[in-house]
Design a protein around this motif. Sequence first.
Motif, PDB file in Angstrom:
ATOM      1  N   GLY A 289       0.818  -1.155   0.082  1.00 33.47           N
ATOM      2  CA  GLY A 289      -0.018  -0.299   0.149  1.00 33.47           C
ATOM      3  C   GLY A 289       0.910   1.295   0.119  1.00 33.47           C
ATOM      4  N   VAL A 290       2.116   1.394   0.669  1.00 36.66           N
ATOM      5  CA  VAL A 290       3.020   2.435   0.704  1.00 36.66           C
ATOM      6  C   VAL A 290       3.335   2.879  -0.788  1.00 36.66           C
ATOM      7  CG1 VAL A 290       5.056   3.598   1.351  1.00 36.66           C
ATOM      8  CG2 VAL A 290       3.821   2.028   3.035  1.00 36.66           C
ATOM      9  N   TRP A 291       3.700   1.792  -1.767  1.00 35.48           N
ATOM     10  CA  TRP A 291       4.046   2.085  -2.937  1.00 35.48           C
ATOM     11  C   TRP A 291       2.974   2.692  -3.974  1.00 35.48           C
ATOM     12  CZ3 TRP A 291       9.068   2.470  -4.036  1.00 35.48           C
ATOM     13  CH2 TRP A 291       9.966   1.454  -3.055  1.00 35.48           C
ATOM     14  N   GLN A 292       1.725   2.468  -3.600  1.00 37.26           N
ATOM     15  CA  GLN A 292       0.511   3.021  -4.342  1.00 37.26           C
ATOM     16  C   GLN A 292       0.565   4.556  -4.309  1.00 37.26           C
ATOM     17  OE1 GLN A 292      -2.853   0.901  -2.754  1.00 37.26           O
ATOM     18  NE2 GLN A 292      -2.259  -1.109  -3.576  1.00 37.26           N
ATOM     19  N   GLY A 293       1.273   5.032  -3.391  1.00 37.38           N
ATOM     20  CA  GLY A 293       1.224   6.639  -3.283  1.00 37.38           C
ATOM     21  C   GLY A 293       1.844   7.175  -4.399  1.00 37.38           C
ATOM     22  N   TYR A 294       2.825   6.186  -5.175  1.00 34.91           N
ATOM     23  CA  TYR A 294       3.687   6.883  -6.402  1.00 34.91           C
ATOM     24  C   TYR A 294       3.025   6.417  -7.662  1.00 34.91           C
ATOM     25  CZ  TYR A 294       7.384   7.187  -2.831  1.00 34.91           C
ATOM     26  OH  TYR A 294       8.033   7.676  -1.910  1.00 34.91           O
ATOM     27  N   ILE A 353       3.391  -4.637  -6.097  1.00 30.94           N
ATOM     28  CA  ILE A 353       3.685  -5.689  -5.732  1.00 30.94           C
ATOM     29  C   ILE A 353       4.801  -6.185  -5.716  1.00 30.94           C
ATOM     30  CG2 ILE A 353       2.840  -7.017  -7.665  1.00 30.94           C
ATOM     31  CD1 ILE A 353       2.603  -8.084  -3.965  1.00 30.94           C
ATOM     32  N   ILE A 354       5.655  -5.936  -6.910  1.00 29.56           N
ATOM     33  CA  ILE A 354       7.137  -6.204  -7.147  1.00 29.56           C
ATOM     34  C   ILE A 354       8.105  -5.546  -6.422  1.00 29.56           C
ATOM     35  CG2 ILE A 354       8.804  -6.223  -8.837  1.00 29.56           C
ATOM     36  CD1 ILE A 354       6.746  -6.943 -10.976  1.00 29.56           C
ATOM     37  N   ALA A 355       7.678  -4.078  -6.166  1.00 26.45           N
ATOM     38  CA  ALA A 355       8.398  -3.304  -5.427  1.00 26.45           C
ATOM     39  C   ALA A 355       8.571  -3.729  -4.001  1.00 26.45           C
ATOM     40  CB  ALA A 355       8.094  -1.699  -5.377  1.00 26.45           C
TER      41      ALA A 355
END
Length: 442
Positions: A289-294, A353-355
């Motif tokens: 979820g954190v990476w979805q901010g990018y 998901i990969i990140a």
Amino acid sequence: MRLIQLFKKELSHEARSWVRDELVSEEQANSILARYGTSLTDDTETNSFGYYLLMSLGALFIGLALILIVSHNWDEIPRAVRTSSLLLLTLVTNAIGIKRFLSERTRAGIIWLFFGGISYGASIMLIAQIYHLGEHFPDGIFWWAMGILPLVIFTQSRLLAALSLGLASIWLGVESGEDFFPALYPLFVSVTLWLILFQARSRLLFIACVVGTMVWMNLGLAWMMGNGHHFDPVAEQLPLSLAIGLFINGVAWRLMRSDNSDWREYGLVTHIWLLRAAIVTLLGLSFEGVWQGYTPGSDWLSVVSVISILVAGVLAIVLCRESGRYASWPVMMVTGYLTFSFMLVTWFGHLEIIAAIATNLMLLLMGILLIRRGIDQSETHYFYTGIVVLLLTAFLRYFDLIGDYIGGALLFLVAAGILMVAAKYWKRRVSLISLKRGENSE
């Protein structure tokens, strides 16, 4: 570089008890302590520093009490009397401080100058209130900090440097809060760094300079983006902060190889805190979820983020290339991981998901390296830190299964295998060390 470097005051105290119990001679104790940049007399200096600190705090409370007493009857005192009293108090306290400092009563003089610095700040604020001067109140804090700065250079006092840098940091916050950029903040950091690097030592002031510089650079990026102090700390500021952290870690490793014991201490404490910050950051980034901010896009910020991480990582590798594999290899891995992950989420879509998986793999690698470093260098701090990293990663993945149940199970099995192998390797190494000690004793 061992962690005992950070506890050399305690080591000095212990060495005094060794001499007292006739376990070692005074010359032998001083020879041991010299390896860590201290001596038997440092314990006495610590006691005098405690007296100095308590007196300084006493001066601070006297100044605050005086301000409250004056404020209680402030409106009843004529304007001219108020102004002249404030100016007289500031001049007298600073004059006494300078006189005592020049007469070689250094610490008494600095305490008076510290009290004079508080009086100077109170005079700025109260005189501005009397005559209704200025509507931009952060200017008063700035000139308060700026007025103390020459005394920092003159006395080379850490106490006055802490006061000046603390006021400058407050000004940094309120100035940006008023939608103005604090462009002169690096001036205060530069003077403080000059003091603690070349004149006096202070781990606290060094870390304060590092943190203050990182905050100022993040504010600079926010102003370049046109957002002022209103920025998203994750989506907008995190890549720059990570890049700065990589570069500072390279500087820390360089300091740890210095001939100056104080610089080695600064490098060690900076490296340890950056390691802790890196672990906390990676644990946060291990969630999808954190990476979805990018959001994907080709805007200049995403390009600058990737380039800044790559450049900072290369500079850090250059700085720590002579410090061994435990310095250069982690920097190379983290640089590659961050560059890959941010390129993935900012240039392509639906690959968060990969990140997240890459972050979990990075945590596993970091745990392995820390365990191996602790075993090879016989430093339990790194060994147990590596174990904690693995346990926290497994614990978080238990509640947030990446790759469904099978992926979580595989992660647990990998972590279990690493812990068991590390335990056997540690047991074998301890046995070898014990065997060598037995042979040497014979």
